[in-house]
Design a protein around this motif. Sequence first.
Motif, PDB file in Angstrom:
ATOM      1  N   GLU A  43      32.693  33.683  32.553  1.00 31.51           N
ATOM      2  CA  GLU A  43      33.331  34.972  32.831  1.00 31.51           C
ATOM      3  C   GLU A  43      32.494  36.124  32.288  1.00 31.51           C
ATOM      4  O   GLU A  43      32.388  37.178  32.924  1.00 31.51           O
ATOM      5  CB  GLU A  43      34.731  35.006  32.237  1.00 31.51           C
ATOM      6  N   ALA A  44      31.903  35.956  31.116  1.00 34.72           N
ATOM      7  CA  ALA A  44      31.052  37.004  30.543  1.00 34.72           C
ATOM      8  C   ALA A  44      29.814  37.228  31.410  1.00 34.72           C
ATOM      9  O   ALA A  44      29.401  38.374  31.630  1.00 34.72           O
ATOM     10  CB  ALA A  44      30.654  36.637  29.119  1.00 34.72           C
ATOM     11  N   ILE A  45      29.237  36.142  31.914  1.00 36.86           N
ATOM     12  CA  ILE A  45      28.070  36.276  32.799  1.00 36.86           C
ATOM     13  C   ILE A  45      28.454  37.015  34.077  1.00 36.86           C
ATOM     14  O   ILE A  45      27.728  37.906  34.537  1.00 36.86           O
ATOM     15  CB  ILE A  45      27.470  34.890  33.103  1.00 36.86           C
ATOM     16  N   LEU A  46      29.595  36.652  34.660  1.00 35.77           N
ATOM     17  CA  LEU A  46      30.041  37.338  35.873  1.00 35.77           C
ATOM     18  C   LEU A  46      30.303  38.823  35.616  1.00 35.77           C
ATOM     19  O   LEU A  46      30.065  39.662  36.476  1.00 35.77           O
ATOM     20  CB  LEU A  46      31.305  36.677  36.429  1.00 35.77           C
ATOM     21  N   PHE A  47      30.794  39.147  34.433  1.00 34.62           N
ATOM     22  CA  PHE A  47      31.057  40.543  34.108  1.00 34.62           C
ATOM     23  C   PHE A  47      29.758  41.317  33.907  1.00 34.62           C
ATOM     24  O   PHE A  47      29.621  42.456  34.362  1.00 34.62           O
ATOM     25  CB  PHE A  47      31.926  40.638  32.841  1.00 34.62           C
ATOM     26  N   LEU A  48      28.795  40.718  33.227  1.00 33.48           N
ATOM     27  CA  LEU A  48      27.555  41.410  32.888  1.00 33.48           C
ATOM     28  C   LEU A  48      26.520  41.397  34.011  1.00 33.48           C
ATOM     29  O   LEU A  48      25.564  42.176  33.972  1.00 33.48           O
ATOM     30  CB  LEU A  48      26.947  40.797  31.629  1.00 33.48           C
ATOM     31  N   LEU A  49      26.687  40.551  35.014  1.00 31.04           N
ATOM     32  CA  LEU A  49      25.711  40.423  36.087  1.00 31.04           C
ATOM     33  C   LEU A  49      25.438  41.734  36.827  1.00 31.04           C
ATOM     34  O   LEU A  49      24.263  42.085  37.023  1.00 31.04           O
ATOM     35  CB  LEU A  49      26.164  39.332  37.066  1.00 31.04           C
ATOM     36  N   PRO A  50      26.427  42.517  37.240  1.00 33.52           N
ATOM     37  CA  PRO A  50      26.119  43.771  37.939  1.00 33.52           C
ATOM     38  C   PRO A  50      25.327  44.757  37.068  1.00 33.52           C
ATOM     39  O   PRO A  50      24.436  45.449  37.562  1.00 33.52           O
ATOM     40  CB  PRO A  50      27.482  44.355  38.307  1.00 33.52           C
ATOM     41  N   PHE A  51      25.650  44.813  35.778  1.00 28.91           N
ATOM     42  CA  PHE A  51      24.924  45.714  34.893  1.00 28.91           C
ATOM     43  C   PHE A  51      23.464  45.272  34.741  1.00 28.91           C
ATOM     44  O   PHE A  51      22.557  46.102  34.720  1.00 28.91           O
ATOM     45  CB  PHE A  51      25.606  45.778  33.520  1.00 28.91           C
ATOM     46  N   GLY A  52      23.262  43.967  34.636  1.00 28.86           N
ATOM     47  CA  GLY A  52      21.907  43.458  34.541  1.00 28.86           C
ATOM     48  C   GLY A  52      21.104  43.708  35.809  1.00 28.86           C
ATOM     49  O   GLY A  52      19.930  44.081  35.750  1.00 28.86           O
ATOM     50  N   LEU A  53      21.740  43.511  36.969  1.00 24.03           N
ATOM     51  CA  LEU A  53      21.049  43.774  38.232  1.00 24.03           C
ATOM     52  C   LEU A  53      20.687  45.250  38.367  1.00 24.03           C
ATOM     53  O   LEU A  53      19.604  45.599  38.849  1.00 24.03           O
ATOM     54  CB  LEU A  53      21.901  43.319  39.411  1.00 24.03           C
ATOM     55  N   TYR A  54      21.572  46.126  37.926  1.00 20.89           N
ATOM     56  CA  TYR A  54      21.289  47.562  37.976  1.00 20.89           C
ATOM     57  C   TYR A  54      20.143  47.914  37.028  1.00 20.89           C
ATOM     58  O   TYR A  54      19.268  48.721  37.367  1.00 20.89           O
ATOM     59  CB  TYR A  54      22.542  48.364  37.634  1.00 20.89           C
ATOM     60  N   ALA A  55      20.117  47.293  35.854  1.00 21.71           N
ATOM     61  CA  ALA A  55      19.017  47.550  34.911  1.00 21.71           C
ATOM     62  C   ALA A  55      17.686  47.068  35.482  1.00 21.71           C
ATOM     63  O   ALA A  55      16.661  47.743  35.341  1.00 21.71           O
ATOM     64  CB  ALA A  55      19.315  46.867  33.574  1.00 21.71           C
ATOM     65  N   ILE A  56      17.695  45.923  36.155  1.00 23.31           N
ATOM     66  CA  ILE A  56      16.471  45.428  36.796  1.00 23.31           C
ATOM     67  C   ILE A  56      16.028  46.382  37.900  1.00 23.31           C
ATOM     68  O   ILE A  56      14.847  46.693  38.048  1.00 23.31           O
ATOM     69  CB  ILE A  56      16.689  44.003  37.331  1.00 23.31           C
ATOM     70  N   TRP A  57      16.980  46.863  38.690  1.00 27.52           N
ATOM     71  CA  TRP A  57      16.652  47.799  39.764  1.00 27.52           C
ATOM     72  C   TRP A  57      16.035  49.080  39.194  1.00 27.52           C
ATOM     73  O   TRP A  57      15.068  49.606  39.736  1.00 27.52           O
ATOM     74  CB  TRP A  57      17.897  48.122  40.583  1.00 27.52           C
ATOM     75  N   LEU A  58      16.614  49.588  38.111  1.00 27.96           N
ATOM     76  CA  LEU A  58      16.063  50.790  37.480  1.00 27.96           C
ATOM     77  C   LEU A  58      14.649  50.541  36.970  1.00 27.96           C
ATOM     78  O   LEU A  58      13.782  51.424  37.049  1.00 27.96           O
ATOM     79  CB  LEU A  58      16.948  51.255  36.329  1.00 27.96           C
ATOM     80  N   ARG A  59      14.386  49.354  36.421  1.00 27.18           N
ATOM     81  CA  ARG A  59      13.068  49.026  35.889  1.00 27.18           C
ATOM     82  C   ARG A  59      12.029  48.926  37.012  1.00 27.18           C
ATOM     83  O   ARG A  59      10.883  49.343  36.858  1.00 27.18           O
ATOM     84  CB  ARG A  59      13.152  47.708  35.128  1.00 27.18           C
ATOM     85  N   LEU A  60      12.431  48.384  38.165  1.00 27.65           N
ATOM     86  CA  LEU A  60      11.497  48.202  39.279  1.00 27.65           C
ATOM     87  C   LEU A  60      11.311  49.470  40.114  1.00 27.65           C
ATOM     88  O   LEU A  60      10.326  49.587  40.835  1.00 27.65           O
ATOM     89  CB  LEU A  60      11.967  47.060  40.187  1.00 27.65           C
ATOM     90  N   ASN A  61      12.252  50.414  40.040  1.00 29.02           N
ATOM     91  CA  ASN A  61      12.201  51.642  40.830  1.00 29.02           C
ATOM     92  C   ASN A  61      12.371  52.864  39.929  1.00 29.02           C
ATOM     93  O   ASN A  61      13.378  53.561  40.012  1.00 29.02           O
ATOM     94  CB  ASN A  61      13.290  51.638  41.906  1.00 29.02           C
ATOM     95  N   PRO A  62      11.408  53.158  39.071  1.00 29.32           N
ATOM     96  CA  PRO A  62      11.574  54.298  38.157  1.00 29.32           C
ATOM     97  C   PRO A  62      11.555  55.621  38.914  1.00 29.32           C
ATOM     98  O   PRO A  62      10.781  55.826  39.838  1.00 29.32           O
ATOM     99  CB  PRO A  62      10.374  54.178  37.214  1.00 29.32           C
ATOM    100  N   GLY A  63      12.464  56.509  38.519  1.00 27.90           N
ATOM    101  CA  GLY A  63      12.504  57.854  39.081  1.00 27.90           C
ATOM    102  C   GLY A  63      13.162  57.954  40.437  1.00 27.90           C
ATOM    103  O   GLY A  63      13.258  59.040  40.994  1.00 27.90           O
TER     104      GLY A  63
END
Length: 105
Positions: free
Chosen positions: A6-26
Amino acid sequence: MPYIFEAILFLLPFGLYAIWLRLNPGQAVGTHVLALAVLGLVLSIGGAILYGLSRGMDPSAVYVPPRATVEGITPGHSERTDRPGAWPPGPGLNPPFPHEGPPRR
């Protein structure tokens, strides 16, 4: 173990958004992503409301909680009262608690 899942399912969208921000700066989030997020939010709230309205108990019914009997555990259920909207419910639906004993006179 189920709490970890359940914790992984909750944190997954935040992690995906952080990865997206890291790969697409600005870069800003696209409008199609925001539109899909709003659509998902509206659908989930609407589904929760529809589910809540479809699972309601009859207003003239009384909930009888689960009980331990000699035969085993009787699951909780709802029973109709003898008078619609009556409160307290009819006799036999709310027996006294075992620690209360007989009524005082």
